[in-house]
Design a protein around this motif. Structure first.
Motif, PDB file in Angstrom:
ATOM      1  N   LEU A  48      31.723  27.787  68.125  1.00  0.00           N
ATOM      2  CA  LEU A  48      32.167  26.603  68.843  1.00  0.00           C
ATOM      3  C   LEU A  48      33.676  26.392  68.665  1.00  0.00           C
ATOM      4  O   LEU A  48      34.383  26.046  69.616  1.00  0.00           O
ATOM      5  N   LEU A  49      34.168  26.629  67.460  1.00  0.00           N
ATOM      6  CA  LEU A  49      35.611  26.552  67.224  1.00  0.00           C
ATOM      7  C   LEU A  49      36.360  27.620  68.015  1.00  0.00           C
ATOM      8  O   LEU A  49      37.433  27.352  68.572  1.00  0.00           O
ATOM      9  N   ASP A  50      35.777  28.811  68.105  1.00  0.00           N
ATOM     10  CA  ASP A  50      36.391  29.883  68.903  1.00  0.00           C
ATOM     11  C   ASP A  50      36.450  29.499  70.380  1.00  0.00           C
ATOM     12  O   ASP A  50      37.462  29.707  71.043  1.00  0.00           O
ATOM     13  N   LEU A  51      35.359  28.940  70.877  1.00  0.00           N
ATOM     14  CA  LEU A  51      35.308  28.523  72.277  1.00  0.00           C
ATOM     15  C   LEU A  51      36.334  27.435  72.558  1.00  0.00           C
ATOM     16  O   LEU A  51      37.050  27.471  73.560  1.00  0.00           O
ATOM     17  N   TRP A  52      36.422  26.451  71.663  1.00  0.00           N
ATOM     18  CA  TRP A  52      37.416  25.383  71.801  1.00  0.00           C
ATOM     19  C   TRP A  52      38.829  25.982  71.857  1.00  0.00           C
ATOM     20  O   TRP A  52      39.638  25.605  72.709  1.00  0.00           O
ATOM     21  N   SER A  53      39.126  26.896  70.969  1.00  0.00           N
ATOM     22  CA  SER A  53      40.458  27.503  70.923  1.00  0.00           C
ATOM     23  C   SER A  53      40.790  28.226  72.223  1.00  0.00           C
ATOM     24  O   SER A  53      41.909  28.108  72.739  1.00  0.00           O
ATOM     25  N   ALA A  54      39.829  28.952  72.758  1.00  0.00           N
ATOM     26  CA  ALA A  54      40.056  29.671  74.005  1.00  0.00           C
ATOM     27  C   ALA A  54      40.334  28.713  75.155  1.00  0.00           C
ATOM     28  O   ALA A  54      41.256  28.923  75.943  1.00  0.00           O
ATOM     29  N   ARG A  55      39.560  27.634  75.235  1.00  0.00           N
ATOM     30  CA  ARG A  55      39.768  26.652  76.300  1.00  0.00           C
ATOM     31  C   ARG A  55      41.101  25.943  76.134  1.00  0.00           C
ATOM     32  O   ARG A  55      41.824  25.720  77.104  1.00  0.00           O
ATOM     33  N   ALA A  56      41.412  25.578  74.914  1.00  0.00           N
ATOM     34  CA  ALA A  56      42.676  24.877  74.658  1.00  0.00           C
ATOM     35  C   ALA A  56      43.863  25.751  75.026  1.00  0.00           C
ATOM     36  O   ALA A  56      44.831  25.281  75.631  1.00  0.00           O
ATOM     37  N   ASP A  57      43.795  27.023  74.703  1.00  0.00           N
ATOM     38  CA  ASP A  57      44.878  27.947  75.045  1.00  0.00           C
ATOM     39  C   ASP A  57      45.046  28.080  76.551  1.00  0.00           C
ATOM     40  O   ASP A  57      46.157  28.140  77.064  1.00  0.00           O
ATOM     41  N   SER A  58      43.933  28.147  77.266  1.00  0.00           N
ATOM     42  CA  SER A  58      44.018  28.375  78.710  1.00  0.00           C
ATOM     43  C   SER A  58      44.429  27.134  79.491  1.00  0.00           C
ATOM     44  O   SER A  58      45.011  27.242  80.559  1.00  0.00           O
ATOM     45  N   LEU A  89      32.547  17.896  70.088  1.00  0.00           N
ATOM     46  CA  LEU A  89      33.217  19.084  70.600  1.00  0.00           C
ATOM     47  C   LEU A  89      32.541  19.612  71.865  1.00  0.00           C
ATOM     48  O   LEU A  89      33.212  20.010  72.822  1.00  0.00           O
ATOM     49  N   HIS A  90      31.217  19.574  71.906  1.00  0.00           N
ATOM     50  CA  HIS A  90      30.488  19.977  73.116  1.00  0.00           C
ATOM     51  C   HIS A  90      30.866  19.074  74.295  1.00  0.00           C
ATOM     52  O   HIS A  90      31.058  19.561  75.417  1.00  0.00           O
ATOM     53  N   ALA A  91      30.961  17.767  74.055  1.00  0.00           N
ATOM     54  CA  ALA A  91      31.344  16.830  75.119  1.00  0.00           C
ATOM     55  C   ALA A  91      32.751  17.133  75.621  1.00  0.00           C
ATOM     56  O   ALA A  91      33.014  17.097  76.833  1.00  0.00           O
ATOM     57  N   LEU A  92      33.657  17.441  74.712  1.00  0.00           N
ATOM     58  CA  LEU A  92      35.020  17.795  75.113  1.00  0.00           C
ATOM     59  C   LEU A  92      35.024  19.055  75.968  1.00  0.00           C
ATOM     60  O   LEU A  92      35.708  19.126  76.989  1.00  0.00           O
ATOM     61  N   LEU A  93      34.267  20.054  75.559  1.00  0.00           N
ATOM     62  CA  LEU A  93      34.207  21.304  76.302  1.00  0.00           C
ATOM     63  C   LEU A  93      33.638  21.102  77.708  1.00  0.00           C
ATOM     64  O   LEU A  93      34.132  21.697  78.671  1.00  0.00           O
ATOM     65  N   ARG A  94      32.625  20.253  77.824  1.00  0.00           N
ATOM     66  CA  ARG A  94      32.074  19.961  79.155  1.00  0.00           C
ATOM     67  C   ARG A  94      33.135  19.315  80.045  1.00  0.00           C
ATOM     68  O   ARG A  94      33.281  19.669  81.219  1.00  0.00           O
ATOM     69  N   GLU A  95      33.882  18.369  79.486  1.00  0.00           N
ATOM     70  CA  GLU A  95      34.926  17.713  80.270  1.00  0.00           C
ATOM     71  C   GLU A  95      36.030  18.700  80.652  1.00  0.00           C
ATOM     72  O   GLU A  95      36.533  18.680  81.780  1.00  0.00           O
ATOM     73  N   LEU A  96      36.397  19.568  79.730  1.00  0.00           N
ATOM     74  CA  LEU A  96      37.419  20.575  80.043  1.00  0.00           C
ATOM     75  C   LEU A  96      36.929  21.524  81.133  1.00  0.00           C
ATOM     76  O   LEU A  96      37.710  21.921  82.002  1.00  0.00           O
ATOM     77  N   ASP A  97      35.645  21.883  81.096  1.00  0.00           N
ATOM     78  CA  ASP A  97      35.085  22.745  82.134  1.00  0.00           C
ATOM     79  C   ASP A  97      35.173  22.066  83.509  1.00  0.00           C
ATOM     80  O   ASP A  97      35.474  22.704  84.500  1.00  0.00           O
ATOM     81  N   GLN A  98      34.923  20.772  83.544  1.00  0.00           N
ATOM     82  CA  GLN A  98      35.009  20.031  84.800  1.00  0.00           C
ATOM     83  C   GLN A  98      36.444  20.007  85.322  1.00  0.00           C
ATOM     84  O   GLN A  98      36.682  20.100  86.514  1.00  0.00           O
ATOM     85  N   ARG A  99      37.400  19.895  84.436  1.00  0.00           N
ATOM     86  CA  ARG A  99      38.811  19.855  84.844  1.00  0.00           C
ATOM     87  C   ARG A  99      39.295  21.230  85.314  1.00  0.00           C
ATOM     88  O   ARG A  99      40.210  21.305  86.112  1.00  0.00           O
ATOM     89  N   ARG A 100      38.671  22.276  84.808  1.00  0.00           N
ATOM     90  CA  ARG A 100      39.066  23.637  85.211  1.00  0.00           C
ATOM     91  C   ARG A 100      38.644  23.952  86.628  1.00  0.00           C
ATOM     92  O   ARG A 100      39.258  24.762  87.297  1.00  0.00           O
ATOM     93  N   HIS A 101      37.571  23.346  87.081  1.00  0.00           N
ATOM     94  CA  HIS A 101      37.018  23.689  88.414  1.00  0.00           C
ATOM     95  C   HIS A 101      37.476  22.734  89.466  1.00  0.00           C
ATOM     96  O   HIS A 101      37.935  21.773  89.455  1.00  0.00           O
TER      97      HIS A 101
END
Length: 101
Positions: A48-58, A89-101
């Motif tokens: 989960l930390l790895d996934l967060w880092s990848a999203r944050a970088d992109s 962290l899961h909630a943040l990732l979902r929101e970031l996914d929505q912003r990416r699309h």
């Protein structure tokens, strides 16, 4: 060389920082909720930390800040609650996914 994943200590620091802010603002319940997440952040899974880092970088720091800070304020004011830091962290990732699309 790839950038290392964000550390648990970095997330713990995030929760601690907002807990101090909640304390300063006399939001004792919010402070309690953030301290609870601070404690549970010790057990965030590595993937989960790895996934967060990848999203944050992109997505970049402006987008991350636009998602992270309001979520922390929602915890402090009681409009949202999480049982564990990984839920947050899961909630943040979902929101970031929505912003990416």
């Amino acid at each position: 060389m790839a950038k290392p994943a964000v550390s648990r200590d970095a997330f713990r620091g995030f929760f601690a920082l907002f807990a101090v802010k909640a304390h300063h603002d006399n939001q004792s319940e919010g402070e309690y909720r953030l301290i609870k997440l601070f404690g549970s952040s010790e057990n965030i899974p590595d993937d989960l930390l790895d996934l967060w880092s990848a999203r944050a970088d992109s997505l970049g720091p402006e987008t991350i800040s636009a998602v992270l800070c309001p979520r922390a304020r929602e915890i402090a004011n009681g409009s949202v609650s999480y049982d564990h830091a990984s839920d947050f962290l899961h909630a943040l990732l979902r929101e970031l996914d929505q912003r990416r699309h």
